[in-house]
Design a protein around this motif. Sequence first.
Motif, PDB file in Angstrom:
ATOM      1  N   GLU A  71       0.836  -1.207   0.000  1.00 13.43           N
ATOM      2  CA  GLU A  71       0.000   0.000   0.000  1.00 13.43           C
ATOM      3  C   GLU A  71       0.871   1.259   0.000  1.00 13.43           C
ATOM      4  O   GLU A  71       0.579   2.225  -0.694  1.00 13.43           O
ATOM      5  N   THR A  72       1.941   1.234   0.763  1.00 11.58           N
ATOM      6  CA  THR A  72       2.860   2.378   0.813  1.00 11.58           C
ATOM      7  C   THR A  72       3.480   2.618  -0.554  1.00 11.58           C
ATOM      8  O   THR A  72       3.571   3.764  -1.007  1.00 11.58           O
ATOM      9  N   ALA A  73       3.894   1.545  -1.221  1.00  9.61           N
ATOM     10  CA  ALA A  73       4.512   1.682  -2.536  1.00  9.61           C
ATOM     11  C   ALA A  73       3.536   2.321  -3.528  1.00  9.61           C
ATOM     12  O   ALA A  73       3.902   3.218  -4.291  1.00  9.61           O
ATOM     13  N   GLU A  74       2.292   1.883  -3.519  1.00 10.03           N
ATOM     14  CA  GLU A  74       1.283   2.452  -4.421  1.00 10.03           C
ATOM     15  C   GLU A  74       1.026   3.920  -4.099  1.00 10.03           C
ATOM     16  O   GLU A  74       0.947   4.760  -4.995  1.00 10.03           O
ATOM     17  N   THR A  75       0.894   4.222  -2.827  1.00 12.93           N
ATOM     18  CA  THR A  75       0.643   5.606  -2.408  1.00 12.93           C
ATOM     19  C   THR A  75       1.808   6.496  -2.784  1.00 12.93           C
ATOM     20  O   THR A  75       1.614   7.600  -3.317  1.00 12.93           O
ATOM     21  N   LEU A  76       3.025   6.035  -2.518  1.00 14.20           N
ATOM     22  CA  LEU A  76       4.201   6.832  -2.867  1.00 14.20           C
ATOM     23  C   LEU A  76       4.298   7.065  -4.375  1.00 14.20           C
ATOM     24  O   LEU A  76       4.627   8.168  -4.818  1.00 14.20           O
ATOM     25  N   ALA A  77       4.016   6.030  -5.143  1.00 19.23           N
ATOM     26  CA  ALA A  77       4.064   6.180  -6.604  1.00 19.23           C
ATOM     27  C   ALA A  77       3.064   7.247  -7.052  1.00 19.23           C
ATOM     28  O   ALA A  77       3.386   8.111  -7.878  1.00 19.23           O
ATOM     29  N   ASP A  78       1.863   7.209  -6.517  1.00 19.72           N
ATOM     30  CA  ASP A  78       0.845   8.202  -6.864  1.00 19.72           C
ATOM     31  C   ASP A  78       1.268   9.603  -6.447  1.00 19.72           C
ATOM     32  O   ASP A  78       1.095  10.571  -7.193  1.00 19.72           O
ATOM     33  N   LEU A  79       1.826   9.716  -5.248  1.00 15.11           N
ATOM     34  CA  LEU A  79       2.255  11.028  -4.765  1.00 15.11           C
ATOM     35  C   LEU A  79       3.422  11.583  -5.581  1.00 15.11           C
ATOM     36  O   LEU A  79       3.474  12.777  -5.878  1.00 15.11           O
ATOM     37  N   VAL A  80       4.351  10.712  -5.953  1.00 16.44           N
ATOM     38  CA  VAL A  80       5.491  11.155  -6.767  1.00 16.44           C
ATOM     39  C   VAL A  80       4.994  11.647  -8.127  1.00 16.44           C
ATOM     40  O   VAL A  80       5.392  12.722  -8.591  1.00 16.44           O
ATOM     41  N   LEU A  81       4.120  10.874  -8.757  1.00 13.80           N
ATOM     42  CA  LEU A  81       3.571  11.304 -10.042  1.00 13.80           C
ATOM     43  C   LEU A  81       2.867  12.653  -9.918  1.00 13.80           C
ATOM     44  O   LEU A  81       3.057  13.541 -10.751  1.00 13.80           O
ATOM     45  N   ALA A  82       2.070  12.806  -8.890  1.00 11.66           N
ATOM     46  CA  ALA A  82       1.336  14.057  -8.703  1.00 11.66           C
ATOM     47  C   ALA A  82       2.288  15.230  -8.460  1.00 11.66           C
ATOM     48  O   ALA A  82       2.087  16.319  -9.006  1.00 11.66           O
ATOM     49  N   ALA A  83       3.327  15.024  -7.683  1.00 11.55           N
ATOM     50  CA  ALA A  83       4.283  16.098  -7.396  1.00 11.55           C
ATOM     51  C   ALA A  83       5.056  16.499  -8.645  1.00 11.55           C
ATOM     52  O   ALA A  83       5.258  17.686  -8.913  1.00 11.55           O
ATOM     53  N   VAL A  84       5.479  15.515  -9.434  1.00 12.62           N
ATOM     54  CA  VAL A  84       6.210  15.811 -10.672  1.00 12.62           C
ATOM     55  C   VAL A  84       5.296  16.532 -11.662  1.00 12.62           C
ATOM     56  O   VAL A  84       5.694  17.509 -12.302  1.00 12.62           O
ATOM     57  N   ARG A  85       4.062  16.081 -11.770  1.00 13.63           N
ATOM     58  CA  ARG A  85       3.112  16.751 -12.672  1.00 13.63           C
ATOM     59  C   ARG A  85       2.864  18.185 -12.224  1.00 13.63           C
ATOM     60  O   ARG A  85       2.767  19.095 -13.048  1.00 13.63           O
ATOM     61  N   ASP A  86       2.760  18.393 -10.921  1.00 13.89           N
ATOM     62  CA  ASP A  86       2.542  19.733 -10.387  1.00 13.89           C
ATOM     63  C   ASP A  86       3.728  20.637 -10.728  1.00 13.89           C
ATOM     64  O   ASP A  86       3.557  21.774 -11.181  1.00 13.89           O
ATOM     65  N   ALA A  87       4.925  20.127 -10.535  1.00 10.97           N
ATOM     66  CA  ALA A  87       6.126  20.909 -10.844  1.00 10.97           C
ATOM     67  C   ALA A  87       6.213  21.207 -12.333  1.00 10.97           C
ATOM     68  O   ALA A  87       6.524  22.329 -12.738  1.00 10.97           O
ATOM     69  N   ASN A  88       5.921  20.215 -13.171  1.00 11.55           N
ATOM     70  CA  ASN A  88       5.984  20.424 -14.619  1.00 11.55           C
ATOM     71  C   ASN A  88       4.917  21.407 -15.096  1.00 11.55           C
ATOM     72  O   ASN A  88       5.164  22.185 -16.014  1.00 11.55           O
ATOM     73  N   ALA A  89       3.746  21.383 -14.483  1.00 12.18           N
ATOM     74  CA  ALA A  89       2.700  22.348 -14.848  1.00 12.18           C
ATOM     75  C   ALA A  89       3.163  23.770 -14.535  1.00 12.18           C
ATOM     76  O   ALA A  89       2.967  24.695 -15.334  1.00 12.18           O
ATOM     77  N   THR A  90       3.799  23.942 -13.391  1.00 13.20           N
ATOM     78  CA  THR A  90       4.330  25.258 -13.030  1.00 13.20           C
ATOM     79  C   THR A  90       5.450  25.656 -13.992  1.00 13.20           C
ATOM     80  O   THR A  90       5.518  26.807 -14.431  1.00 13.20           O
TER      81      THR A  90
END
Length: 117
Positions: A71-90
Amino acid sequence: MIPGGQPNMQQLLQQAQKMQQDLAAAQQELAETPVEGSAGGGLVKATVTGSGELQGLVIDPKAVDTDSAEETAETLADLVLAAVRDANATAQKIQQQKLGPLAQALGGGGGIPGLPF
């Protein structure tokens, strides 16, 4: 302009060359500008350059659930993707702000200013 309405080609070429140099300088500046994005209320932070290259990733230990590794691995993967997408959008917004006017002046508007093509 030369009398008779003809554009001064030397002047136009110098202007185009200056705009190209300005665009290259702005692109270089973007490549060196760090942009941060985050997810999960700041549990994961990603840093990218203004041109979108991933430079750093910080994961807060609170994001790790030691009871369930899967569960941690899945959550971390989702959070990493979201953070990278957020940074790239900015980063994209910054690119548009810095490069948009220069790119339009260089050809997005249909050619060299002052010429009919």
